[in-house]
Scaffold this active site. Structure first.
Site, PDB file in Angstrom:
ATOM      1  N   ARG A  90       0.857  -1.185   0.000  1.00 15.41           N
ATOM      2  CA  ARG A  90       0.000   0.000   0.000  1.00 15.41           C
ATOM      3  C   ARG A  90       0.892   1.234   0.000  1.00 15.41           C
ATOM      4  NH1 ARG A  90      -3.495  -2.855  -1.265  1.00 15.41           N
ATOM      5  NH2 ARG A  90      -5.538  -3.204  -0.347  1.00 15.41           N
ATOM      6  N   HIS A 125      -1.768   0.273  -9.561  1.00 16.06           N
ATOM      7  CA  HIS A 125      -2.328  -0.657  -8.566  1.00 16.06           C
ATOM      8  C   HIS A 125      -2.963  -1.870  -9.262  1.00 16.06           C
ATOM      9  CE1 HIS A 125      -4.093  -0.949  -4.247  1.00 16.06           C
ATOM     10  NE2 HIS A 125      -3.866  -2.147  -4.756  1.00 16.06           N
ATOM     11  N   GLU A 170      -4.219   7.361  -4.204  1.00 15.93           N
ATOM     12  CA  GLU A 170      -4.623   6.857  -5.533  1.00 15.93           C
ATOM     13  C   GLU A 170      -5.967   7.436  -5.937  1.00 15.93           C
ATOM     14  OE1 GLU A 170      -4.448   2.605  -5.200  1.00 15.93           O
ATOM     15  OE2 GLU A 170      -2.330   2.658  -4.676  1.00 15.93           O
TER      16      GLU A 170
END
Ligand SMILES: O=CC(=O)O
Length: 316
Positions: A234, A281, A263
């Site tokens: 993350r 991602h 994000e």
């Protein structure tokens, strides 16, 4: 007179956000759905399971409107988007994707590592822009085989990264909350020491209050100017403004990043850096993995509604 239609006995599952069409199609025969944002009071009162597809934020307030709730079933591996304190205090069970994404994430981490050390993306741009013929060969890069790799988090993903890199002749060591007795790699209790003894640091652990910003300036200084950071965990594991400074100042040598703090915002400064490989991602996302997650979600919901043990419960 026609008989009334039979009552729909499929259990109701509340959705935190609309499901992928594949998920919706596969689950529709077994469950009824209501979308949390649009649910009427009857559905909110009835729902015993909340299905969290993707990474929408699930707050205590969301959970608070579902008085019968007992299960929060997530389609992701990481569950930092869900208020776990609230789940804990309500006594809710939380399930995740288990190991369904692990192989894809591990493959991707190794891909990023190779791409950064060997400058695969930069060489691709170099060739496409005609510079090979105009300016000669792209500069030499760094060997991957034999590198010292520190893995942060030796769970389903990290242990697969370790196995893949062992095949490259890399010397793997790891840091995690506690040593894994069955792991054949040295455990390093302090992250700074792991960084100091590694050429590459791979982040594959969960984001929690304890791990937030664990990669700070001190850790990056220990990793050193030839060192590379790979993050498939993350974005919040890394102090991102400090990462930018360290890359800019040459404190570390490069980074392979699939995840970011905010994000889908990616710090613009990263876009111009040749020693950085970026993606959106996507480490976990292949059709094969999505199929695997679907199986885990169905298994968890079926187990929950028939009173059997959950397949991938999280320790809260
Ligand atoms: O990042 C993806 C996941 O946690 O599944």
């Amino acid at each position: 007179m026609a008989a009334p239609p039979p009552a729909d006995e499929r259990p109701l599952v509340m959705l935190a956000q609309a499901l992928f069409p594949e998920f919706a199609a596969a689950l529709a025969g077994r469950y009824r759905f209501a979308l949390l944002a649009d649910a009427d009071a009857a559905a909110a009162d009835e729902a015993r399971a909340l299905l969290v597809g993707g990474l929408p934020r699930v707050t205590a307030q969301h959970l608070g409107v579902l008085p019968a709730l007992k299960l929060v079933a997530c389609t992701s591996v990481g569950v930092d988007h869900v208020d776990l304190d609230a789940c804990r205090s309500r006594g809710l069970s939380v399930t995740n994707a288990g190991a369904a994404f692990a192989a894809d994430s591990a493959d991707y981490a190794v891909g990023l590592l190779v791409a950064v050390l060997r400058r695969v993306a930069a060489a691709d741009v170099y060739v496409r822009s005609g510079r090979w013929a105009a300016d000669g060969d792209y500069p030499l890069t760094t060997k991957v085989s034999g590198k010292r790799v520190g893995i942060v988090g030796l769970g389903n993903i990290g242990s697969r990264v370790a196995r893949r890199l062992a095949a490259f002749g890399c010397a793997v060591s790891y840091h995690s909350r506690s040593p894994k007795p069955s792991a054949p790699y040295p455990f390093v209790p302090a992250l700074r020491d792991l960084a100091a003894g590694s050429d590459v640091l791979v982040l594959s652990c969960a984001l929690t209050d304890e791990t937030k910003h664990m990669v700070n300036r001190d850790v990056m200084e220990a990793l050193g100017k030839g060192g590379v950071l790979v993050n498939v965990g993350r974005g919040g594991l890394v102090d991102e403004p400090e990462l930018l400074r360290c890359l800019r100042q040459g404190v570390i040598g490069g980074a392979g990043l699939d995840v970011y703090e905010n994000e889908p915002a990616v710090p613009p400064e990263l876009l111009a850096m040749e020693n950085v490989v970026l993606s959106d991602h996507r480490a976990v996302l292949t059709p094969e993995s999505i199929g695997g997650v679907l199986e885990v979600v169905i298994a968890n919901l079926d187990a929950f509604f028939s009173g059997r043990p959950l397949v991938s419960p999280m320790e809260l």
